[in-house]
Design an enzyme around this catalytic site. Sequence first.
Site, PDB file in Angstrom:
ATOM      1  N   HIS A  30       0.849  -1.191   0.000  1.00  0.00           N
ATOM      2  CA  HIS A  30       0.000   0.000   0.000  1.00  0.00           C
ATOM      3  C   HIS A  30       0.883   1.239   0.000  1.00  0.00           C
ATOM      4  CE1 HIS A  30      -3.825  -2.048   0.554  1.00  0.00           C
ATOM      5  NE2 HIS A  30      -3.275  -2.795   1.513  1.00  0.00           N
ATOM      6  N   CYS A  85      -0.559   2.005  -5.207  1.00  0.00           N
ATOM      7  CA  CYS A  85      -1.277   3.208  -5.619  1.00  0.00           C
ATOM      8  C   CYS A  85      -0.283   4.348  -5.846  1.00  0.00           C
ATOM      9  CB  CYS A  85      -2.304   3.601  -4.555  1.00  0.00           C
ATOM     10  SG  CYS A  85      -3.612   2.374  -4.302  1.00  0.00           S
TER      11      CYS A  85
END
Length: 400
Positions: A166, A208
């Site tokens: 992440h 991301c």
Amino acid sequence: MHWLQHLPRHCLFLLACLAAWTLAISQDEPVANFFGKHNGTSGHTNNWAVLVCASRYWFNYRHMANALGMYRTVKRLGIPDSNIILMLADDVACNARNKFPGSVYAKSGRHLDLYGENIEVDYRGYEVTVENFIRLLTGRVDPSVPRSKRLLTDDRSNIFVYMTGHGGNEFLKFQDNEEISAFDIADAFEQMWQKKRYNEIFFMIDTCQANTMYSQFYSPNILATGSSEIGENSYSHENDNDVGVSVIDSYTHFVLEYMEGINKTSQVSMQDLFSSYDPVKIRSHPGVRSDLFQRPLEGALVTDFFGGVSQAEIFPVIEEDADTTLQYITRVSFPDQVVHSDPVSPQAYHDQGVDMTKSNAPALTPEKDNMMLDVRWKDIRKWTSITIVGFLVGWVSFVR
């Protein structure tokens, strides 16, 4: 020999330097040909892979599958376990929620177990930290760290660095507890370059806003790619209802799918890999940064980073029979003479209408001329160095 005693010492020093130079220059070409870069090739002699899953907890199953999928690919293409550093922040294969204990699957069909029996995890659980990752790259590890947990690279090593987890704008989370920034990785790569710890690096990240993670790189010979642009998320590819979570990320899935068509001898380039990116299928816009990379992407093979293929240079062989070789050598040394391979009488040649005043030796080509000149020049250098060394040895023996 009395005059040798009065020979200036600086002249002897110059003669010694000349001898050393002639010996060295006769050997530097083969060495350069073996280790150097030719025709845009990488010039590396070994491959390494650093594969990092920075996420823990069961619901991040897909991140571990990402790293294990890359692990399987680089092993299949020839990088041995001794040259792979695998960092898994969690062990979902042994998680109590796993309906298939000891296994990790990247597809809902569960045809391929990525965990298997031959996996070697070098850093697991709480060992996967930002500090350990930076120390691994820079080589600044504690003396007690075993060799299996060290990145034993040199200036001829091509390194594939893959990271997943992440993240956000210029950061990637480790263990959901700390972060590594784009500046941290950039500075670590610069330390590696200064310490001659790599030849080329291929950096790939799936998170991301992944493309921001290589925005701060400034060291040479680095090629980087990421799964998504700034302000853009990276999405999972598919779920497995029996496992209960997503099993792989979309970007990594399509990269691994493309890599399945590649073997150790494939001539597929990095440009071919990047051209296979489809933002519609991936549901994000992967990026590539190649301004720091010294070679054209069309000339950089995928196996230069994903594989462990030994490189060899093949030189063309000039095939000539003994008679042709004899005529060629005689033609060079005695251009006005005729060489006959068979004991034929002059009368036989006269009967066949052969003009004995003309040379029948094969004509010289530019390639053969260059070859002979190169051989002669090497012989001159060799005998010159031998003569100088013999002279110096004789002088030392005389003055003593």
